[in-house]
Design a protein around this motif. Structure first.
Motif, short mmCIF file in Angstrom:
data_model
loop_
_atom_site.label_atom_id
_atom_site.label_comp_id
_atom_site.label_asym_id
_atom_site.label_seq_id
_atom_site.Cartn_x
_atom_site.Cartn_y
_atom_site.Cartn_z
N PHE A 92 0.21 10.43 -1.65
CA PHE A 92 0.90 9.30 -1.04
C PHE A 92 0.06 8.63 0.05
O PHE A 92 -0.58 7.59 -0.17
N GLU A 93 0.01 9.23 1.24
CA GLU A 93 -0.65 8.52 2.36
C GLU A 93 -2.12 8.27 2.14
O GLU A 93 -2.67 7.29 2.62
N THR A 94 -2.77 9.17 1.39
CA THR A 94 -4.19 8.99 1.11
C THR A 94 -4.42 7.65 0.40
O THR A 94 -5.27 6.86 0.79
N THR A 95 -3.62 7.41 -0.64
CA THR A 95 -3.81 6.20 -1.44
C THR A 95 -3.35 4.97 -0.65
O THR A 95 -3.96 3.89 -0.75
N THR A 96 -2.29 5.12 0.15
CA THR A 96 -1.87 4.04 1.04
C THR A 96 -3.03 3.64 1.95
O THR A 96 -3.34 2.46 2.13
N PHE A 122 12.05 10.34 -0.15
CA PHE A 122 10.82 10.97 -0.60
C PHE A 122 9.62 10.44 0.21
O PHE A 122 8.76 11.19 0.66
N ALA A 123 9.61 9.12 0.42
CA ALA A 123 8.52 8.50 1.18
C ALA A 123 8.54 9.02 2.62
O ALA A 123 7.49 9.31 3.20
N ALA A 124 9.73 9.15 3.19
CA ALA A 124 9.83 9.64 4.58
C ALA A 124 9.30 11.08 4.67
O ALA A 124 8.59 11.43 5.61
N TRP A 125 9.61 11.89 3.67
CA TRP A 125 9.09 13.27 3.68
C TRP A 125 7.57 13.27 3.57
O TRP A 125 6.89 14.03 4.24
N GLY A 126 7.05 12.43 2.69
CA GLY A 126 5.59 12.36 2.51
C GLY A 126 4.91 12.06 3.83
O GLY A 126 3.92 12.68 4.19
N ARG A 127 5.49 11.11 4.56
CA ARG A 127 4.92 10.73 5.85
C ARG A 127 4.98 11.91 6.83
O ARG A 127 4.03 12.22 7.52
N ALA A 128 6.15 12.56 6.86
CA ALA A 128 6.33 13.68 7.80
C ALA A 128 5.38 14.83 7.45
O ALA A 128 4.68 15.36 8.33
N LEU A 129 5.31 15.18 6.17
CA LEU A 129 4.46 16.31 5.79
C LEU A 129 2.98 15.98 6.02
O LEU A 129 2.20 16.83 6.45
N GLY A 130 2.61 14.72 5.75
CA GLY A 130 1.23 14.28 5.99
C GLY A 130 0.87 14.43 7.46
O GLY A 130 -0.24 14.81 7.81
N ALA A 135 0.82 -1.23 0.00
CA ALA A 135 0.00 0.00 0.00
C ALA A 135 0.84 1.27 0.00
O ALA A 135 0.42 2.29 -0.57
N ALA A 136 2.03 1.25 0.62
CA ALA A 136 2.88 2.46 0.63
C ALA A 136 3.76 2.57 -0.62
O ALA A 136 3.78 3.62 -1.27
N PRO A 137 4.49 1.49 -1.00
CA PRO A 137 5.38 1.67 -2.16
C PRO A 137 4.65 1.92 -3.49
O PRO A 137 5.20 2.58 -4.37
#
Ligand code: HEM
Length: 420
Positions: free
Chosen positions: A263-267, A184-192, A162-164
């Protein structure tokens, strides 16, 4: 930021949290949505807002609406926006507290005319002809992720699929080089995580670091795309930048928004869908028998347990909603997830049914001026993931408890152990 400022900020955050918790304990529904233990299952709280009136005024100072009709009316009402009536940011930090500055999420924090101008520039990225290119990416990535997961037998649905999946699609959309994908994934999580506000001093520092790193990456991408333009969204926006239709700050925050929004929405969509399909008798089996029902499972998840649970609007003049007066500049939480469980809009709303015909469309992608730009892409990714999962792993079952994220706005599992 000095140690003294850190201590002052920590004190302020702790006071705000303690105040909220006290209200939650006294039964305030808006405060309960922000605090444990109520936050883990917000649906009973939504029901208390929906009945009997659908609108409550909370002691937190913000009101909330929970019926489909009221949520939709506010989202479409031009007397509401996302900034204060005079265009200022709501919740602006006090002087000397720059660490509480909200992360700039471009369109999500703008009203017309800036919102209209920037949305028009971003729109071509999501044109139907472009989306077809992302279908190939989504299918190839999903096939690869499922091959690797199948080889392991037991895997984490979130970490391994679901995340990748969305992070690869969004990295492709922005043409981020492969090597940067993890960062990039770590930033997405942090900004989310910034959507719920700042939790602690450490969180404030993490957000400041992330926004500055993301800014450097996007600025270097802009320079690169000037020399070597491609088919990606940054190349397309460089044209608008050079024509004076947007500033570099606007371009960087738009790219940042695409990272968070895509990112996180679709995850969460994939995580919530598999959780509901597995938890409701007969639903996973129905999907396995006909993987063509994947698109229906996506729509039902968006209604039943949406990735984005709520949004907020601010009245730009004195208004009245369902008999309740709202002063200019007062805020309203629009409980999108509560609207999906409104029995007036969806019969037998607490039942998950992937064959349900939604005569009233859900509000999971919001409505009005801020309707999700990536809705078609999210549907495409979710449908590909569920269809291929059902085709390739018909015997899939939960192999442990799905661990929820500790968030109010973005809802989904943080970990979900499953067995193929
Ligand atoms: C299941 C997945 C998704 C859900 C549930 C979702 C939900 C939402 C919601 C509720 C809003 C509006 C918030 C508001 O009204 O204040 C929104 C806006 C937005 N979404 Fe999505 N989204 C999803 C996926 C995506 C994807 C994949 C992208 C792009 C890659 C995307 C891009 C955007 C953008 C750019 C906006 C801002 C639109 C504006 O303010 O005008 N979203 N999304």
């Amino acid at each position: 930021m000095t140690l003294r400022e850190d201590v002052a900020l920590g004190g302020r955050i702790a006071a705000m949290r303690a105040g909220g918790l006290a209200l939650a304990l006294r039964g305030d529904p808006v405060a309960r949505l922000m605090h444990k233990p109520w936050r883990h299952d917000p649906y009973p709280t939504y029901a208390t807002v929906r009945a009997p009136r659908g609108v409550v005024r909370s002691r937190t100072g913000i009101s909330a609406v929970a019926t489909h009709d009221l949520c939709e009316r506010i989202l479409r009402d031009r007397r509401f926006g996302v900034r204060l009536a005079d265009g200022r940011q709501p919740f602006a930090p006090e002087e000397g507290q720059s660490l509480l500055e909200p992360v700039d999420l471009s369109l999500l924090g703008l009203d017309a005319p800036d919102h209209t101008r920037l949305r028009r520039l971003a729109q071509p990225t999501f044109a139907p002809r472009r989306l077809e290119q992302y279908r190939d990416v989504a299918e190839t990535v999903t096939a690869d992720l499922l091959d690797r997961a199948a080889a392991r037998g037991r895997f984490d649905l979130v970490r391994d699929l679901a995340a990748p999946l969305p992070i690869t699609v969004i990295a492709r959309l922005l043409a981020i080089p492969e090597v940067d994908a993890d960062r990039f994934a770590a930033w997405g999580r942090a900004l989310g995580s910034s959507l719920d506000g700042v939790r602690s001093v450490a969180h404030a520092h993490e957000l400041a670091r992330t926004t500055s790193e993301a800014r450097s990456l996007f600025e270097s991408l802009v320079s690169r795309r000037r020399v070597e333009p491609g088919e990606d969204v940054v190349s397309q926006l460089v044209g608008a930048l050079d024509a004076g239709d947007m500033t570099i700050d606007e371009l960087v925050s738009l790219a940042q928004l695409l990272l968070v929004a895509g990112f996180e929405t679709t995850t969460n969509l994939v995580g919530n869908a598999v959780r509901a399909l597995q938890a409701t008798p007969g639903q996973w089996e129905a999907l396995v028998a006909d993987p063509g029902l994947a698109a229906g499972a996506v729509e039902e998840t968006l209604r039943y347990d949406p990735p984005v649970q709520l949004t907020a609007r601010i009245a730009h003049e004195d208004v009245e909603i369902d008999g309740m007066p709202l002063r200019r500049d007062s805020g309203v939480l629009v409980l999108l997830a509560a609207a999906g469980r409104d029995p007036e809009a969806h019969p037998d709303p607490d039942r998950f049914d992937l064959t349900r015909e939604q005569t009233t469309p859900h509000l999971a992608f919001s409505g009005g001026a801020h309707y999700c730009l990536g809705a078609a892409l999210a549907r495409l990714e979710g449908t590909v993931a569920l269809r291929m999962l059902a085709e390739r792993m018909p015997g899939l079952r939960a192999a442990g408890r799905a661990v929820p994220k500790t968030a109010t706005i973005l809802r989904g599992p943080r970990r979900f152990p499953v067995a193929a």
